[in-house]
Design an enzyme around this catalytic site. Structure first.
Site, PDB file in Angstrom:
ATOM      1  N   ARG A 153      -6.618  -3.294 -10.210  1.00  0.00           N
ATOM      2  CA  ARG A 153      -7.170  -4.285  -9.286  1.00  0.00           C
ATOM      3  C   ARG A 153      -7.810  -5.388 -10.121  1.00  0.00           C
ATOM      4  NH1 ARG A 153      -8.745   0.886  -7.436  1.00  0.00           N
ATOM      5  NH2 ARG A 153      -7.861   1.444  -5.403  1.00  0.00           N
ATOM      6  N   LYS A 177     -12.685   2.340  -7.526  1.00  0.00           N
ATOM      7  CA  LYS A 177     -13.466   2.396  -6.293  1.00  0.00           C
ATOM      8  C   LYS A 177     -14.194   3.725  -6.192  1.00  0.00           C
ATOM      9  CE  LYS A 177     -10.921  -0.769  -3.266  1.00  0.00           C
ATOM     10  NZ  LYS A 177     -10.197  -0.883  -1.990  1.00  0.00           N
ATOM     11  N   HIS A 247      -3.028  -8.832  -6.895  1.00  0.00           N
ATOM     12  CA  HIS A 247      -2.632  -7.713  -6.040  1.00  0.00           C
ATOM     13  C   HIS A 247      -1.115  -7.671  -5.877  1.00  0.00           C
ATOM     14  CE1 HIS A 247      -4.447  -4.487  -3.783  1.00  0.00           C
ATOM     15  NE2 HIS A 247      -3.576  -4.668  -2.802  1.00  0.00           N
ATOM     16  N   ARG A 250       0.182  -5.853  -8.721  1.00  0.00           N
ATOM     17  CA  ARG A 250      -0.072  -4.421  -8.486  1.00  0.00           C
ATOM     18  C   ARG A 250       1.014  -3.833  -7.592  1.00  0.00           C
ATOM     19  NH1 ARG A 250      -4.455  -0.606  -8.233  1.00  0.00           N
ATOM     20  NH2 ARG A 250      -4.794   0.294  -6.169  1.00  0.00           N
ATOM     21  N   HIS A 273      -5.442   5.467  -5.988  1.00  0.00           N
ATOM     22  CA  HIS A 273      -5.530   5.675  -4.543  1.00  0.00           C
ATOM     23  C   HIS A 273      -6.136   7.043  -4.263  1.00  0.00           C
ATOM     24  CE1 HIS A 273      -2.077   2.633  -3.608  1.00  0.00           C
ATOM     25  NE2 HIS A 273      -3.263   2.051  -3.683  1.00  0.00           N
ATOM     26  N   TYR A 282       4.889   2.079  -0.691  1.00  0.00           N
ATOM     27  CA  TYR A 282       5.853   1.589  -1.672  1.00  0.00           C
ATOM     28  C   TYR A 282       7.183   2.313  -1.576  1.00  0.00           C
ATOM     29  CZ  TYR A 282       1.694  -0.651  -3.377  1.00  0.00           C
ATOM     30  OH  TYR A 282       0.557  -1.407  -3.448  1.00  0.00           O
TER      31      TYR A 282
END
Length: 301
Positions: A153, A177, A247, A250, A273, A282
């Protein structure tokens, strides 16, 4: 905005809970606070008097105003989390949001740059860095290479520390995150571009510069807004319609990995994730590309 009685102290306590116990970023905590303040202003009553009917009326008003389904979903998730916490802590008598449901969002496939367009972008950035010999041009090349190679990110790339780069193992350690640490491999071109930049980083740094890998032109940590502009300008070199964001790189990294045979669990780990369901979008992208190729090429499609 002026809040009805009882909300301010409750929201301050909830913000502290999100930051200290759930480890959310300051940006996310502010976003939650904004959504909850809007709810409080819309309801016009104390938090303990909010009912499911109150929340459904708020939800209906948002939809009447044309709020996007993604926005409504985000706000509903925020409100559900808030009232679940408040009820658990005994700050409200019951949880009025436990049966609150948001409209389903139609999942749109992300736009993904073809591998050829990414290759053109990187070749153009490499040529520009070689011709100019400018530290900032070398930084820009390293940034784009690292973003595409690792799928970081933009916030993760801008906060990457010098100590996080392991040249021997060709990887970087990333604080993602929720304060979760992960290790992501780097490809040879990305590592080479990164080493070229680090050799001239001293020409940009100052005594007060942070230990971040990427620096701004004045020696401070690279601002994510500058990083987005760098990526947009670099990908624009691949031709009209190729412009994308960090992004977007990414997305491209994840899609190209899966097209190349990588397993979904490994891609999930690299992207950071929390759930493999997030990564599965994806697989839909690659499946759609296969179907499109079939439709265009097969004589009996």
């Amino acid at each position: 905005m002026e809040l009805p009685q009882g909300w301010l102290a409750l929201l301050e306590d909830y913000a502290a809970h999100l930051a200290a116990e759930r480890g959310l970023s300051a940006h996310t905590v502010r976003a939650y606070g904004t959504d909850l303040r809007e709810l409080a202003a819309s309801c016009g009553i104390a938090p303990g008097r909010v009912t499911l009917s109150t929340l459904r009326s708020w939800l209906g008003a948002m939809r009447d105003e044309g709020a996007a389904a993604s926005t409504v979903q985000r706000r509903v998730a925020c409100v559900r989390g808030f009232f679940a916490w408040a009820a658990r802590e005994g700050l409200v008598a019951s949880d009025p949001a436990v049966r609150l449901k948001a409209p389903k969002r139609q999942r749109r496939l992300p736009k993904v740059l073809p591998a050829g367009a990414v290759a053109e972008t990187l070749a153009a950035a490499e040529s520009r860095a070689g011709e100019e010999g400018d530290p900032i041009a070398l930084r820009d090349l390293a940034l784009v290479e690292v973003l595409y190679s690792s799928g970081l990110r933009v916030s993760e790339a801008c906060s990457l520390q010098l100590r996080d780069v392991d040249r021997d193992r060709r990887s970087v350690s990333v604080l993602g995150k929720g304060g979760k640490q992960r290790t992501v491999p780097l490809g040879v071109p990305a590592l080479r571009a990164l080493e070229d930049w680090l050799r001239v980083r001293g020409a940009v740094s100052t005594p007060s510069s942070p230990d971040t890998v990427f620096l701004g032109a004045r020696g401070g940590a690279l601002d994510p807004r500058v990083a987005r502009r760098v990526v947009h300008d670099a990908t624009a070199a691949a031709g009209p319609g190729a412009e994308t964001s960090p992004h977007g790189l990414r997305h491209a990294m994840a899609t190209h990995l899966l097209e190349g045979g990588a397993d979904l669990r490994s891609v999930q780990e690299m992207l950071g994730h929390a759930s493999v369901a997030t990564t599965q979008v994806y697989t839909h992208v690659t499946s759609e590309r296969l179907r499109e190729a079939f439709r265009q090429a097969h004589p009996r499609a």
